[in-house]
Design a protein around this motif. Structure first.
Motif, PDB file in Angstrom:
ATOM      1  N   TYR A  21       0.828  -1.195   0.000  1.00 44.07           N
ATOM      2  CA  TYR A  21       0.000   0.000   0.000  1.00 44.07           C
ATOM      3  C   TYR A  21       0.872   1.258   0.000  1.00 44.07           C
ATOM      4  N   LYS A  36       7.954   2.491  -1.034  1.00 47.65           N
ATOM      5  CA  LYS A  36       7.013   1.388  -1.197  1.00 47.65           C
ATOM      6  C   LYS A  36       7.768   0.092  -1.413  1.00 47.65           C
ATOM      7  N   LYS A  52      -8.774  -5.714  -2.572  1.00 52.89           N
ATOM      8  CA  LYS A  52      -8.842  -4.268  -2.723  1.00 52.89           C
ATOM      9  C   LYS A  52      -9.806  -3.868  -3.840  1.00 52.89           C
ATOM     10  N   GLN A  91      -6.854   4.432  -5.838  1.00 54.94           N
ATOM     11  CA  GLN A  91      -6.879   3.055  -5.351  1.00 54.94           C
ATOM     12  C   GLN A  91      -6.670   2.061  -6.493  1.00 54.94           C
ATOM     13  N   SER A  94      -2.869   2.874  -7.998  1.00 51.44           N
ATOM     14  CA  SER A  94      -1.744   2.702  -7.081  1.00 51.44           C
ATOM     15  C   SER A  94      -1.809   1.400  -6.305  1.00 51.44           C
ATOM     16  N   ASP A  95      -2.990   1.066  -5.802  1.00 54.06           N
ATOM     17  CA  ASP A  95      -3.103  -0.077  -4.902  1.00 54.06           C
ATOM     18  C   ASP A  95      -3.392  -1.392  -5.617  1.00 54.06           C
TER      19      ASP A  95
END
Length: 684
Positions: A21, A36, A52, A91, A94-95
């Motif tokens: 994350y 990260k 997610k 989200q 990136s996630d």
């Protein structure tokens, strides 16, 4: 087995979620974050990405897409919003996509891991499908960088370019699967997407091919050639498509209320658990528009989707509907509602055996929809009731005695370990029915696929035995028309026009597909934007502040797309304006004036023009008087007192009339309306 799956799922969140994350604000940070930590361990990254993704989908569902589908209403969120949607954008990129890109790079060309690579490509395609369905043009070909690269701008692709890349990804994935792989670890185990302890290559392969068919049919308005090419490939072997409800793509949240419960529990039910207080306006409830179809065609699936009125709050004052029924004339001189104003004359003429009373009664009904708007637009008012000396007005029939009277979505959709159905067998059948009509694909007739889809939906609702009777009804039976109820204001009718042409057959397919993917707001919204099969009216509201929404004093459309995050305007400005040009140039009804072109009223390129927008001012503009009427509740329990009493006594087992009627449906006699003769009086 399920507990173990949830436990390992949580472990995947710790590794594939916490470690992967990053709190990024834009593409540059998304792609160059030095803090990260990346792991490309497949068994952590893919499950974390699945979790997610369904969390994002659930968030979107609750805050936007359920209302956009018009089958479920969350009343506090009915008016379209210009939310900047930074969270969803970040989200997904990136996630989810950033991590999938890393693991895809690691597995590309790696011997013995083709199945894993196919799964990664499939989920990556699905994530981009979410983005392009929400926003229109988005970065794809230039979206993700390796950790070493540094870049501040990211090119947007047009909708057609994005969908082409998505379909190519799915084609690559489909060609990679090897069900007889010699490398036994080339699977996902546990398999969180299908809630299996051991991985299933077959189910993943069916998901990939069915998603390819779904997206191929989705892009028909954008590129018929692209649609036919990929639909033909996906349909070339129907055994490789979702072929039963056991193949449904339905990941499930976990049971640990601290870490991995559903979005709905965390943001809605948890409040009820803690203080026992319901807020009906925040709770997903039965939309009046869906209720019209459920009531009109006696659809038993309402029992699978919604709770009965006050089911969870039995001590609440019930919703009561005032109806007119008849009964044997009570010729009495006693005071009160049984008093007969013509008592003396009636006693003298000997015709009382042939007289009946029309009476007003109150009773409750099992299912009560919630209205989208709590009040009329400022330019409208309730109409006067004809024949009333006092000038009484109609009242809103859905104005409940208590806000908890409405029929709420069943807890199964919202509970901590709720299942999120992304793609199911019913949808697959309806896709094949459409592909048969549009492209001549498939081994069976469109009618057979359509009927298979209805049966699959009933089976998913555990109502297999009720499908046959449902399919016999006009409008539901293939190549027939059905007459439905009107909504309370008289604007919308739940007709199904299925007889005659292929276009009418498609209306049946589209409407049943929407019912069959209930609670999947993205698919429902995509389907309606693409087909305009339902032609829903706008949301009626007062004083909307949404830029670009015509005649905002009365109504709002504005449910065509989500606007880009503000961070894109700040950090990726040149490409952001290029994206707006791509959006407006491809839109079937562009609007470059509202919010400089980045607005919620511009239809995406895959959509059809909404005919209701063109007719809106003539249908909904200006001042209006609304003759409220809930046709769907009229004579719900019968047309006569005798019928109501028989039904009540069967339901309750009570022999006493008063107790039976009260227990069964809170029956109350309001007043006598009139008295009439059932025969022509003899001539004196």
């Amino acid at each position: 087995m399920k507990k173990q799956i949830y436990k390992i799922w949580f472990l995947s969140l710790l590794v594939g979620g916490a470690f992967l994350y990053s709190c990024t604000d834009d593409f540059e940070e998304t792609n160059t974050n030095p803090n990260k930590f990346y792991t490309t361990d497949f068994k952590y990254v893919l499950p974390g990405s699945v979790y997610k993704t369904i969390n994002v989908i659930s968030d979107l569902n609750y805050n936007y897409l359920l209302n956009y589908s018009r089958l479920v209403t969350v009343q506090v969120r009915t008016v379209p919003s210009e939310n900047l949607s930074d969270t969803y954008y970040r989200q997904v990129y990136s996630d989810i996509l950033r991590d999938l890109e890393s693991v895809e790079t690691d597995y590309t060309g790696k011997e013995g891991h083709k199945n894993r690579l196919a799964m990664i490509k499939t989920w990556k395609a699905y994530a981009y499908y979410i983005l392009v369905s929400l926003y229109g043009p988005v970065p794809m070909s230039d979206a993700i960088l390796s950790i070493e690269e540094k870049k501040s701008t990211f090119k947007y692709d047009s909708e057609l370019q994005v969908y082409t890349q998505i379909l190519d990804l799915l084609e690559e994935a489909s060609n990679l699967y090897q069900s007889n792989s010699l490398y036994t670890k080339d699977i996902l185990a546990p398999d969180f997407l299908f809630n299996l302890e051991n991985g299933s290559i077959s189910k993943w392969q069916k998901f990939t091919n069915t998603l390819r068919l779904d997206i191929a049919m989705h892009v028909q308005n954008l590129s018929p050639e692209l649609a036919q090419k990929h639909a033909t490939a996906a349909m070339s072997d129907e055994n490789l498509l979702i072929s039963s409800n056991a193949d449904n793509v339905a990941p499930r949240f976990g049971t640990d209320k601290t870490y991995d419960v559903s979005y709905y529990y965390e943001n809605l039910l948890k409040k009820i658990d803690s203080n026992g207080t319901w807020n009906a306006y925040e709770y997903p409830s039965l939309s009046e528009y869906y209720a019209l179809y459920l009531f009109s065609y006696k659809d038993p699936r309402i029992e699978a989707h919604f709770m009965k009125s006050n089911e969870e709050t039995p001590n609440t004052n019930p919703f009561l509907f005032t109806d007119t029924i008849t009964r044997v004339h009570i010729c009495s001189s006693a005071p009160g509602v049984n008093n007969c104003p013509n008592y003396a004359a009636h006693q003298a003429d000997g015709l009382n055996a042939f007289r009946r009373d029309s009476i007003l009664v109150d009773y409750s009904v099992p299912y009560v929809p919630i209205t989208e708007s709590q009040r009329l637009p400022v330019n409208w008012e309730a109409d006067y009731i004809p024949g009333t000396a006092s000038g009484s007005r109609y009242s809103d029939p859905l104005r409940t005695n208590d806000k908890l009277n409405v029929s709420r979505v069943k807890m199964d959709y919202l509970k901590p370990d709720a299942t999120v159905v992304l793609l199911n067998y019913a949808t697959t059948c309806f896709l094949k029915a459409e592909a048969k009509i549009k492209f001549g694909l498939g081994a069976k007739s469109a009618q057979s696929y359509y009927e298979d889809g209805v049966k699959a939906s009933f089976e998913q609702c555990q109502m297999t035995g009720k499908a046959a009777d449902y399919l016999k009804q006009p409008g539901i039976a293939w190549n027939t028309n059905g007459k439905g109820y009107y909504d309370k204001m008289g604007f919308y009718c739940a007709d199904i026009n299925g007889a005659g042409s292929d276009e009418n057959h498609l209306e049946q397919i589209y409407k049943q597909r929407a019912f069959g993917c209930f609670f999947n707001g993205l698919e429902g919204w995509n389907l309606e934007r693409r087909t305009r099969a339902f032609r829903y009216p706008p949301v009626f509201n007062s004083n909307s502040s949404i830029e670009g929404v015509a005649n905002s004093q009365n109504y709002s459309f504005g449910r065509e797309r989500m606007i880009y995050p503000l961070t894109e305007l700040m950090r990726n400005k040149g490409e952001y304006y290029t994206a707006i040009d791509l959006l407006q140039n491809a839109s079937p009804n562009g609007n470059s004036a509202a919010r400089w072109g980045d607005n919620i009223v511009t239809a995406l390129a895959f959509s059809k023009v909404d005919p209701e927008v063109e007719l809106a001012e003539s249908k909904y503009g200006g001042t209006k008087r609304i003759p409220y009427h809930a046709h769907y509740f009229c004579h719900y329990w019968g047309t006569t007192y005798e019928q109501l009493l028989d039904t009540a006594q069967v339901m309750t087992g009570e022999t006493n009339a008063t107790r039976a009627l009260t227990r069964a449906f809170n029956y109350t006699l309001v007043s006598r309306y009139s008295t009439y003769l059932t025969i022509t009086p003899p001539t004196p």
